[in-house]
Design an enzyme around this catalytic site. Structure first.
Site: not given
Length: 275
Positions: A3-4
């Site tokens: 996840p960014e």
DNA sequence: CCTCCATCCTGTGGGC
DNA sequence: TGCCCACAGGATGGAG
């Protein structure tokens, strides 16, 4: 599968209606690495159980649940963390290291094979020292002048500086490469060597890249990458212009995309479009 | 303060 | 098919 900012924002939006105004009635921490910074698993359980989540915020890749007891529920997904919302009765996937049940009988789970993610519940004092997080790259993007000040004199590669969450919070390896591509700047350039025009281009590239990522529901390298509470997968993957495309042709000029290692991270760029 | 590097983990995919 | 190795989107702390 990591996840960014757009992934975390997507998760925040799905989680918000599930937790806002809800009391946590049962909390479990099942892995010693899932809490950090001298915070013991039992502290997380004690501090979160019985608390009501008043608001769910995001800064960079962190989620912050503001609690009615004055403390903050902090979640970071690390490299492999997924959040799921299910019935407490549903079978537990492997690597379910954290679970919290609401008074509406939803169970929020952190599933995290590599255990780089973590959960904490901290006092305001602890929160202040918890992270030296810079301004959010999406909602609080600094002016070019301010970015120029941050980059002045820095010899580290611009790619590494974009990944430094103290400067700007939210960009990860994928979106940093995409931003550099859109701005026409090579990842290896020393931060302090960028001129003002390049810094302005870099700044202008950040919002569109991130909002496209958010609009697409994040990037997903495979269907299990991160799952939204309702099991959808993100759709930004097909829009990537450089990340993971070594040997493919640049969509803009046809040049073969190159891969280099910068600061120990794979970095992809177009040798023609980026100088 | 800055830069570089190793490290924490498990899972997966490619080459043989 | 099985084995081995390289690699993975993050953050941090220590050495220099």
């Amino acid at each position: 599968m990591v996840p960014e900012l757009p992934e975390v924002e997507t998760i925040r939006r799905h989680l918000e209606p599930v937790v806002t105004g809800r009391r946590m009635v049962r909390v479990e921490v099942n892995h010693p690495r899932t809490t950090r910074r001298n915070i013991h698993p039992q502290d997380v359980v004690d501090r979160l159980t019985g608390a009501v989540v008043e608001e769910l915020r995001r800064r960079g890749k962190f989620l912050f649940g503001l609690l009615d007891n004055g403390m903050t529920w902090v979640t970071h997904l690390g490299m492999s963390g997924r959040i799921s919302v299910t019935s407490p009765l549903a079978a537990r996937p492997k690597h379910t290291h954290f679970a919290a049940e609401t008074d509406r009988e939803d169970e929020i789970r952190l599933i995290d094979p590599r255990t780089f993610g973590f959960v904490a519940v901290v006092t305001p004092d602890e929160l202040a020292t918890f992270t030296g997080l810079g301004p959010d790259a999406f909602t609080d993007l600094p002016r070019s002048r301010s970015l120029a000040n941050s980059l002045a004199g820095r010899t580290a590669p611009i790619k590494s500086l974009l990944l430094d969450q103290r400067l700007l919070a939210g960009l990860g390896n994928i979106y940093a490469d995409e931003v550099l591509n859109r701005a026409g700047v090579r990842p290896t350039r020393p931060g302090g060597a960028l001129n003002y025009e390049e810094i302005a281009r870099l700044r202008r590239a950040i919002k569109p890249i991130l909002s496209a990522g958010v609009a697409a529901g994040g990037t997903s390298l495979d269907d299990l990458a991160y799952s939204l509470p309702d099991g959808e997968a993100g759709g930004y993957l097909q829009r990537l212009r450089v990340y993971g495309r070594e040997g493919d042709h640049c969509r803009r000029c046809g040049t073969v995309i190159k891969r280099v290692v910068v600061g120990g991270r794979s970095s992809f760029y177009c040798p023609t479009c980026q100088t």
